[in-house]
Write a protein that holds these residues in place. Structure first.
Motif, PDB file in Angstrom:
ATOM      1  N   VAL A  47      48.210  40.774  39.757  1.00  0.00           N
ATOM      2  CA  VAL A  47      47.942  39.809  38.691  1.00  0.00           C
ATOM      3  C   VAL A  47      48.115  38.383  39.204  1.00  0.00           C
ATOM      4  O   VAL A  47      47.334  37.488  38.874  1.00  0.00           O
ATOM      5  CB  VAL A  47      48.870  40.069  37.482  1.00  0.00           C
ATOM      6  N   GLU A  48      49.115  38.175  40.031  1.00  0.00           N
ATOM      7  CA  GLU A  48      49.369  36.846  40.582  1.00  0.00           C
ATOM      8  C   GLU A  48      48.142  36.316  41.322  1.00  0.00           C
ATOM      9  O   GLU A  48      47.788  35.135  41.207  1.00  0.00           O
ATOM     10  CB  GLU A  48      50.574  36.904  41.526  1.00  0.00           C
ATOM     11  N   THR A  49      47.468  37.206  42.052  1.00  0.00           N
ATOM     12  CA  THR A  49      46.271  36.796  42.793  1.00  0.00           C
ATOM     13  C   THR A  49      45.129  36.462  41.841  1.00  0.00           C
ATOM     14  O   THR A  49      44.398  35.477  42.035  1.00  0.00           O
ATOM     15  CB  THR A  49      45.833  37.912  43.756  1.00  0.00           C
ATOM     16  N   LEU A  50      44.964  37.268  40.798  1.00  0.00           N
ATOM     17  CA  LEU A  50      43.901  37.007  39.829  1.00  0.00           C
ATOM     18  C   LEU A  50      44.083  35.658  39.140  1.00  0.00           C
ATOM     19  O   LEU A  50      43.099  35.004  38.769  1.00  0.00           O
ATOM     20  CB  LEU A  50      43.866  38.111  38.768  1.00  0.00           C
ATOM     21  N   LEU A  51      45.333  35.248  38.987  1.00  0.00           N
ATOM     22  CA  LEU A  51      45.622  34.017  38.251  1.00  0.00           C
ATOM     23  C   LEU A  51      45.679  32.780  39.137  1.00  0.00           C
ATOM     24  O   LEU A  51      45.906  31.678  38.631  1.00  0.00           O
ATOM     25  CB  LEU A  51      46.946  34.163  37.492  1.00  0.00           C
ATOM     26  N   GLU A  52      45.487  32.952  40.426  1.00  0.00           N
ATOM     27  CA  GLU A  52      45.520  31.796  41.311  1.00  0.00           C
ATOM     28  C   GLU A  52      44.377  30.841  40.985  1.00  0.00           C
ATOM     29  O   GLU A  52      43.212  31.228  40.941  1.00  0.00           O
ATOM     30  CB  GLU A  52      45.404  32.239  42.781  1.00  0.00           C
ATOM     31  N   LYS A  53      44.711  29.592  40.738  1.00  0.00           N
ATOM     32  CA  LYS A  53      43.709  28.604  40.364  1.00  0.00           C
ATOM     33  C   LYS A  53      42.735  28.296  41.497  1.00  0.00           C
ATOM     34  O   LYS A  53      41.641  27.788  41.275  1.00  0.00           O
ATOM     35  CB  LYS A  53      44.393  27.320  39.907  1.00  0.00           C
ATOM     36  N   SER A  54      43.143  28.649  42.729  1.00  0.00           N
ATOM     37  CA  SER A  54      42.278  28.364  43.866  1.00  0.00           C
ATOM     38  C   SER A  54      41.117  29.344  43.979  1.00  0.00           C
ATOM     39  O   SER A  54      40.165  29.119  44.718  1.00  0.00           O
ATOM     40  CB  SER A  54      43.091  28.408  45.170  1.00  0.00           C
ATOM     41  N   SER A  55      41.189  30.471  43.201  1.00  0.00           N
ATOM     42  CA  SER A  55      40.110  31.448  43.277  1.00  0.00           C
ATOM     43  C   SER A  55      38.834  30.827  42.702  1.00  0.00           C
ATOM     44  O   SER A  55      38.802  30.446  41.536  1.00  0.00           O
ATOM     45  CB  SER A  55      40.471  32.708  42.476  1.00  0.00           C
ATOM     46  N   PRO A  56      37.758  30.724  43.492  1.00  0.00           N
ATOM     47  CA  PRO A  56      36.551  30.053  43.025  1.00  0.00           C
ATOM     48  C   PRO A  56      35.796  30.829  41.953  1.00  0.00           C
ATOM     49  O   PRO A  56      35.208  30.250  41.059  1.00  0.00           O
ATOM     50  CB  PRO A  56      35.704  29.917  44.300  1.00  0.00           C
ATOM     51  N   VAL A  57      35.794  32.141  42.042  1.00  0.00           N
ATOM     52  CA  VAL A  57      35.087  32.962  41.059  1.00  0.00           C
ATOM     53  C   VAL A  57      35.928  34.196  40.761  1.00  0.00           C
ATOM     54  O   VAL A  57      36.822  34.560  41.527  1.00  0.00           O
ATOM     55  CB  VAL A  57      33.701  33.418  41.586  1.00  0.00           C
ATOM     56  N   CYS A  58      35.627  34.826  39.630  1.00  0.00           N
ATOM     57  CA  CYS A  58      36.321  36.055  39.302  1.00  0.00           C
ATOM     58  C   CYS A  58      35.790  37.192  40.162  1.00  0.00           C
ATOM     59  O   CYS A  58      34.610  37.220  40.489  1.00  0.00           O
ATOM     60  CB  CYS A  58      36.099  36.401  37.832  1.00  0.00           C
ATOM     61  N   PRO A  59      36.647  38.158  40.525  1.00  0.00           N
ATOM     62  CA  PRO A  59      36.152  39.325  41.270  1.00  0.00           C
ATOM     63  C   PRO A  59      35.076  40.047  40.474  1.00  0.00           C
ATOM     64  O   PRO A  59      35.024  39.956  39.255  1.00  0.00           O
ATOM     65  CB  PRO A  59      37.417  40.184  41.420  1.00  0.00           C
ATOM     66  N   ALA A  60      34.207  40.766  41.157  1.00  0.00           N
ATOM     67  CA  ALA A  60      33.125  41.483  40.500  1.00  0.00           C
ATOM     68  C   ALA A  60      33.668  42.411  39.416  1.00  0.00           C
ATOM     69  O   ALA A  60      34.636  43.141  39.633  1.00  0.00           O
ATOM     70  CB  ALA A  60      32.343  42.296  41.535  1.00  0.00           C
ATOM     71  N   GLY A  61      33.054  42.369  38.242  1.00  0.00           N
ATOM     72  CA  GLY A  61      33.465  43.230  37.137  1.00  0.00           C
ATOM     73  C   GLY A  61      34.610  42.690  36.314  1.00  0.00           C
ATOM     74  O   GLY A  61      35.061  43.348  35.376  1.00  0.00           O
ATOM     75  N   ILE A  62      35.101  41.517  36.629  1.00  0.00           N
ATOM     76  CA  ILE A  62      36.215  40.930  35.881  1.00  0.00           C
ATOM     77  C   ILE A  62      35.743  39.602  35.284  1.00  0.00           C
ATOM     78  O   ILE A  62      35.421  38.663  36.010  1.00  0.00           O
ATOM     79  CB  ILE A  62      37.449  40.706  36.765  1.00  0.00           C
TER      80      ILE A  62
END
Length: 349
Positions: free
Chosen positions: A17-32
């Motif tokens: 969850v921590e990785t999903l919430l990282e603001k540095s992530s440019p796009v959501c992973p596929a299917g999310i």
């Protein structure tokens, strides 16, 4: 119960969850989808509550704060009732703007379930290909269930189905009698973090009464409205008139604010509507207009353009299906009806 697990399983892949919430992530992973990420950010945020909105069926949607422990208990009751186990696939097909969609995410988190999000507007044709690996559980509104019935093979891809959001018509309930999926109608509201009671629709355990989940009891107010007692909530007096078998089993007669007093007699529109559901194909509801003699007079409002042939046919149905004093004095045509996002008809005309 750990309210904030480190991981969540989505479409068969385990994510931190921590990785999903990282603001540095440019796009959501596929299917999310981004709204799922936004809700996870709220759930894992510093506040001890989440903000949800009512459906808007009795007025403008309003925000409500629900304690996270209270929401988690609701999720736990559903997990326990349906016997959901870690790794089982559950279908998220409800908008995350409302509490029902949010609870599917919480159930997946707390139950270590495999959450599979799809567009709420899907036709669910993919379910027909899932008979060998069916989804263990899903929650839908009646409009979505109607899409499933377009191809009964879709039910082979779904073990258990929870139906809520708006009333289930007699016609739809009849069509569900022969499907292999275990179908349940729910009773609840935003304030209770979704359902507090369930009613089996099909199979040998089918019932016309709602049965409270563990730790929940109901009663009646002085005006005959259902009251709810549950941990984390002061006694809630609903606006639903009810009939009780005991402190755990009840039937809903209709909403108190829908009751029509005609000639000094109380009539429950929802009860009359049930008698007419199999006779009128178009969406409809029972309303009322002022009357100098009776106080109010009942009217039947149909979602259709004015049609003399239809009006005559409906008048015959009224005479056949209803007692003399239950029959609406007027038929009104209105198209389209106003509806909430969950499909509830807004009773204005």
């Amino acid at each position: 119960m750990n309210l904030f697990p480190e991981t969540i399983c989505i479409n068969g892949a385990v994510h931190r969850v921590e990785t999903l919430l990282e603001k540095s992530s440019p796009v959501c992973p596929a299917g999310i989808e981004s709204d799922l990420i936004e809700f996870l950010a709220q759930w894992y945020g510093p506040q001890n509550f989440i903000t949800v909105h009512t459906s808007g069926s009795t007025g403008a949607p309003k925000p409500i704060a629900l304690d996270k422990q209270f929401v988690a208990r609701s999720a736990g009751r559903t997990i326990q009732f349906f016997g959901l186990e870690p790794g089982q696939r559950v279908l998220l097909c409800l908008p995350l703007r409302y509490i029902a969609g949010k609870l599917m995410v919480i159930r997946a988190l707390l139950g270590q379930l495999d959450l599979c999000p799809v567009d709420p507007a899907s036709d669910f044709s993919f379910l027909a290909q899932c008979r060998d690996t069916p989804f263990r559980f899903a929650a839908m509104v009646p409009n979505q269930v109607s899409k499933l019935l377009d191809d009964p093979a879709r039910f082979e891809g779904l073990d258990s189905l929870l139906i809520g959001g708006s009333a289930l018509s007699s016609r739809l309930e009849t069509r569900l009698q022969n499907v292999p999926t275990s179908c349940f109608a729910s009773y609840g509201m935003t304030e209770t973090a979704t359902h507090i009671a369930l009613r089996r629709i099909n199979g040998p355990e089918a019932s016309d009464g709602f049965h409270c989940l563990q730790g929940i009891c109901v009663g009646l107010s002085e005006t005959g409205c259902l009251t709810i007692d549950m941990q984390g909530l002061d006694r809630l007096v609903t606006n639903d008139l009810a009939q009780l078998d005991d402190a755990k089993t009840f039937r809903i007669l209709g909403r108190a604010d829908h009751v029509i007093i005609c000639g000094g007699i109380k009539y429950f529109p929802e009860t009359i509507e049930k008698k007419l559901e199999k006779a009128i194909e178009q969406p409809f509801f029972i309303g009322s207009l002022p009357d100098e003699t009776l106080g109010r007079r009942m009217v039947l409002v149909i979602e259709a353009l004015p049609d003399n042939v239809l009006e005559k046919r409906v008048a015959q149905s009224l005479a056949r299906c209803l007692d003399r004093y239950e029959r609406p004095r007027k038929i009104v045509f209105k198209k389209p009806f106003e509806r909430t996002e969950t499909g509830k008809i807004i009773r204005t005309f």
